[in-house]
Scaffold this motif. Structure first.
Motif, PDB file in Angstrom:
ATOM      1  N   ALA A  19       0.847  -1.203   0.000  1.00 17.96           N
ATOM      2  CA  ALA A  19       0.000   0.000   0.000  1.00 17.96           C
ATOM      3  C   ALA A  19       0.878   1.247   0.000  1.00 17.96           C
ATOM      4  O   ALA A  19       0.570   2.248  -0.653  1.00 17.96           O
ATOM      5  N   SER A  20       1.979   1.198   0.739  1.00 17.45           N
ATOM      6  CA  SER A  20       2.950   2.301   0.735  1.00 17.45           C
ATOM      7  C   SER A  20       4.320   1.722   1.066  1.00 17.45           C
ATOM      8  O   SER A  20       4.427   0.621   1.627  1.00 17.45           O
ATOM      9  N   PHE A  21       5.353   2.453   0.715  1.00 10.65           N
ATOM     10  CA  PHE A  21       6.720   2.000   0.988  1.00 10.65           C
ATOM     11  C   PHE A  21       7.628   3.218   1.041  1.00 10.65           C
ATOM     12  O   PHE A  21       7.250   4.328   0.634  1.00 10.65           O
ATOM     13  N   TRP A  22       8.849   3.009   1.541  1.00  8.21           N
ATOM     14  CA  TRP A  22       9.813   4.101   1.669  1.00  8.21           C
ATOM     15  C   TRP A  22      10.706   4.191   0.434  1.00  8.21           C
ATOM     16  O   TRP A  22      11.189   3.169  -0.067  1.00  8.21           O
ATOM     17  N   LEU A  23      10.908   5.416  -0.016  1.00 10.97           N
ATOM     18  CA  LEU A  23      11.841   5.712  -1.101  1.00 10.97           C
ATOM     19  C   LEU A  23      12.941   6.583  -0.514  1.00 10.97           C
ATOM     20  O   LEU A  23      12.660   7.606   0.129  1.00 10.97           O
ATOM     21  N   PHE A  24      14.204   6.197  -0.728  1.00  5.60           N
ATOM     22  CA  PHE A  24      15.343   6.974  -0.213  1.00  5.60           C
ATOM     23  C   PHE A  24      15.893   7.859  -1.328  1.00  5.60           C
ATOM     24  O   PHE A  24      16.255   7.369  -2.392  1.00  5.60           O
ATOM     25  N   GLY A  25      15.960   9.172  -1.076  1.00  7.71           N
ATOM     26  CA  GLY A  25      16.512  10.119  -2.049  1.00  7.71           C
ATOM     27  C   GLY A  25      17.821  10.698  -1.552  1.00  7.71           C
ATOM     28  O   GLY A  25      17.939  11.080  -0.381  1.00  7.71           O
ATOM     29  N   TYR A  26      18.812  10.774  -2.437  1.00  7.43           N
ATOM     30  CA  TYR A  26      20.132  11.288  -2.048  1.00  7.43           C
ATOM     31  C   TYR A  26      20.679  12.327  -3.036  1.00  7.43           C
ATOM     32  O   TYR A  26      21.691  12.963  -2.769  1.00  7.43           O
ATOM     33  N   GLY A  27      20.025  12.471  -4.198  1.00  6.46           N
ATOM     34  CA  GLY A  27      20.481  13.426  -5.213  1.00  6.46           C
ATOM     35  C   GLY A  27      19.366  14.444  -5.445  1.00  6.46           C
ATOM     36  O   GLY A  27      18.987  15.176  -4.527  1.00  6.46           O
ATOM     37  N   SER A  28      18.823  14.460  -6.665  1.00  3.40           N
ATOM     38  CA  SER A  28      17.717  15.393  -6.911  1.00  3.40           C
ATOM     39  C   SER A  28      16.515  15.054  -6.035  1.00  3.40           C
ATOM     40  O   SER A  28      15.759  15.943  -5.639  1.00  3.40           O
ATOM     41  N   LEU A  29      16.353  13.775  -5.721  1.00  9.22           N
ATOM     42  CA  LEU A  29      15.210  13.380  -4.876  1.00  9.22           C
ATOM     43  C   LEU A  29      15.367  13.874  -3.441  1.00  9.22           C
ATOM     44  O   LEU A  29      14.407  13.909  -2.685  1.00  9.22           O
ATOM     45  N   LEU A  30      16.570  14.261  -3.093  1.00  2.78           N
ATOM     46  CA  LEU A  30      16.818  14.795  -1.750  1.00  2.78           C
ATOM     47  C   LEU A  30      16.265  16.211  -1.612  1.00  2.78           C
ATOM     48  O   LEU A  30      15.695  16.575  -0.585  1.00  2.78           O
ATOM     49  N   TYR A  31      16.413  17.010  -2.664  1.00  2.00           N
ATOM     50  CA  TYR A  31      16.031  18.426  -2.532  1.00  2.00           C
ATOM     51  C   TYR A  31      14.798  18.797  -3.353  1.00  2.00           C
ATOM     52  O   TYR A  31      14.236  19.866  -3.169  1.00  2.00           O
ATOM     53  N   LYS A  32      14.376  17.926  -4.291  1.00  3.41           N
ATOM     54  CA  LYS A  32      13.199  18.242  -5.112  1.00  3.41           C
ATOM     55  C   LYS A  32      12.408  16.960  -5.316  1.00  3.41           C
ATOM     56  O   LYS A  32      12.718  16.173  -6.211  1.00  3.41           O
ATOM     57  N   ALA A  33      11.409  16.741  -4.442  1.00  4.19           N
ATOM     58  CA  ALA A  33      10.649  15.500  -4.568  1.00  4.19           C
ATOM     59  C   ALA A  33       9.901  15.484  -5.901  1.00  4.19           C
ATOM     60  O   ALA A  33      10.154  14.639  -6.746  1.00  4.19           O
ATOM     61  N   GLY A  34       8.991  16.417  -6.084  1.00  3.29           N
ATOM     62  CA  GLY A  34       8.267  16.460  -7.352  1.00  3.29           C
ATOM     63  C   GLY A  34       7.238  15.355  -7.503  1.00  3.29           C
ATOM     64  O   GLY A  34       6.747  15.107  -8.610  1.00  3.29           O
ATOM     65  N   PHE A  35       6.920  14.642  -6.426  1.00  2.01           N
ATOM     66  CA  PHE A  35       5.895  13.590  -6.465  1.00  2.01           C
ATOM     67  C   PHE A  35       5.167  13.654  -5.125  1.00  2.01           C
ATOM     68  O   PHE A  35       5.714  14.167  -4.129  1.00  2.01           O
ATOM     69  N   PRO A  36       3.913  13.144  -5.076  1.00  2.00           N
ATOM     70  CA  PRO A  36       3.188  13.174  -3.803  1.00  2.00           C
ATOM     71  C   PRO A  36       3.748  12.137  -2.827  1.00  2.00           C
ATOM     72  O   PRO A  36       4.179  11.060  -3.254  1.00  2.00           O
ATOM     73  N   TYR A  37       3.799  12.490  -1.569  1.00  2.00           N
ATOM     74  CA  TYR A  37       4.241  11.509  -0.561  1.00  2.00           C
ATOM     75  C   TYR A  37       3.436  11.689   0.720  1.00  2.00           C
ATOM     76  O   TYR A  37       2.847  12.748   0.978  1.00  2.00           O
ATOM     77  N   LEU A  38       3.376  10.616   1.512  1.00  2.00           N
ATOM     78  CA  LEU A  38       2.545  10.593   2.717  1.00  2.00           C
ATOM     79  C   LEU A  38       3.276  11.222   3.904  1.00  2.00           C
ATOM     80  O   LEU A  38       2.654  11.822   4.779  1.00  2.00           O
ATOM     81  N   GLU A  39       4.582  11.032   3.961  1.00  2.00           N
ATOM     82  CA  GLU A  39       5.409  11.655   4.999  1.00  2.00           C
ATOM     83  C   GLU A  39       6.856  11.581   4.530  1.00  2.00           C
ATOM     84  O   GLU A  39       7.183  10.818   3.614  1.00  2.00           O
ATOM     85  N   CYS A  40       7.711  12.383   5.145  1.00  2.00           N
ATOM     86  CA  CYS A  40       9.139  12.273   4.841  1.00  2.00           C
ATOM     87  C   CYS A  40       9.931  12.350   6.139  1.00  2.00           C
ATOM     88  O   CYS A  40       9.528  13.042   7.090  1.00  2.00           O
ATOM     89  N   ARG A  41      11.022  11.593   6.187  1.00  2.00           N
ATOM     90  CA  ARG A  41      11.882  11.546   7.375  1.00  2.00           C
ATOM     91  C   ARG A  41      13.340  11.445   6.930  1.00  2.00           C
ATOM     92  O   ARG A  41      13.670  10.611   6.075  1.00  2.00           O
ATOM     93  N   PRO A  42      14.219  12.282   7.511  1.00  2.00           N
ATOM     94  CA  PRO A  42      15.646  12.116   7.230  1.00  2.00           C
ATOM     95  C   PRO A  42      16.095  10.703   7.597  1.00  2.00           C
ATOM     96  O   PRO A  42      15.616  10.132   8.594  1.00  2.00           O
ATOM     97  N   ALA A  43      16.976  10.145   6.800  1.00  2.00           N
ATOM     98  CA  ALA A  43      17.398   8.758   7.018  1.00  2.00           C
ATOM     99  C   ALA A  43      18.809   8.567   6.481  1.00  2.00           C
ATOM    100  O   ALA A  43      19.336   9.419   5.746  1.00  2.00           O
ATOM    101  N   THR A  44      19.420   7.460   6.862  1.00  2.00           N
ATOM    102  CA  THR A  44      20.731   7.094   6.323  1.00  2.00           C
ATOM    103  C   THR A  44      20.660   5.673   5.774  1.00  2.00           C
ATOM    104  O   THR A  44      19.795   4.880   6.171  1.00  2.00           O
ATOM    105  N   ILE A  45      21.587   5.387   4.858  1.00  2.00           N
ATOM    106  CA  ILE A  45      21.793   4.006   4.438  1.00  2.00           C
ATOM    107  C   ILE A  45      23.283   3.693   4.595  1.00  2.00           C
ATOM    108  O   ILE A  45      24.131   4.579   4.453  1.00  2.00           O
ATOM    109  N   ARG A  46      23.581   2.439   4.884  1.00  2.00           N
ATOM    110  CA  ARG A  46      24.968   2.021   5.171  1.00  2.00           C
ATOM    111  C   ARG A  46      25.584   1.319   3.977  1.00  2.00           C
ATOM    112  O   ARG A  46      24.905   0.606   3.241  1.00  2.00           O
TER     113      ARG A  46
END
Ligand code: SIN
Length: 205
Positions: A19-46
């Motif tokens: 129904a929903s899932f997380w998308l991680f943005g690190y480039g243009s998706l970091l500063y310009k979503a340009g799509f609807p989203y339910l919530e956003c949270r800062p995150a890291t990946i290892r």
């Protein structure tokens, strides 16, 4: 691998059934979503480092004069800060189009800055795609970025947008900071570069 990854990404599947899932943005998706989203949270990946090693034929450059944009490269122990968006599967089709210039869908574990982990989707342009540029000295990369532009605008605005978003998140990224310093030197003109504030061959970053 072909530069156009739309068909490959459709076959990769993964999150379509949720129904929903997380998308991680690190480039243009970091500063310009340009799509609807339910919530956003800062995150890291290892295990991944942000690098401006991907050519952009469609957003910040052209096929004849590609720009230079961010991808992720594997690096043991590295931590990459970005923004996680909780999205619905309808965004996948437009995202596959936006990221079609060499980026493939991957699944990875996100660690949210405010606590907790979850699986998420991330678009990564691996070195086997035809638009991959790879490393270069920081000054060369900055000059490349300073002179490039594409349908989404000047390449330098992409770098500045990433750097500003990381600053808002309080995240340190040595690679981006090095490129920003080099870009400032380039934009200040040849006199500043000659004055030696940047080493002639600063090594790859
Ligand atoms: C991303 O931002 O997560 C992918 C690369 C880009 O679109 O710049």
């Amino acid at each position: 691998m072909s530069v156009d990854t739309i068909a490959i990404n459709r076959q990769r599947g993964a999150f379509e059934e949720q129904a929903s899932f997380w998308l991680f943005g690190y480039g243009s998706l970091l500063y310009k979503a340009g799509f609807p989203y339910l919530e956003c949270r800062p995150a890291t990946i290892r295990g991944w480092s942000r690098r401006f090693w991907q050519g952009s034929h469609d957003h910040r450059g052209t096929p004849d004069a590609p720009g230079r944009v961010a991808t992720l490269v594997e690096e043991a122990g590295a931590v990459c800060t970005g923004m996680a968006y909780r999205v619905t599967p309808e965004v996948l089709e437009p995202l596959d189009v936006r990221e079609k210039n060499g980026y493939l869908r991957f699944t990875t574990t996100l660690t949210f800055t405010d606590g907790g982990t979850d699986q998420g989707l991330v678009y990564i342009a691996t070195e086997d795609n035809d638009a991959f540029l790879g490393p270069a000295p920081a000054l060369d990369m900055a000059q490349h970025i300073a002179r490039s532009a594409g349908p989404s605008g000047p390449n330098r605005d992409y770098l500045v947008g990433v750097a500003a978003a990381l600053e808002r998140l309080g995240a340190e990224d040595t690679h981006v900071a090095t490129l920003m310093q080099a870009l400032q030197e380039v934009e200040a003109g040849p006199e500043t570069q000659r004055a030696g504030r940047l080493p002639a061959r600063p090594g790859t970053a």
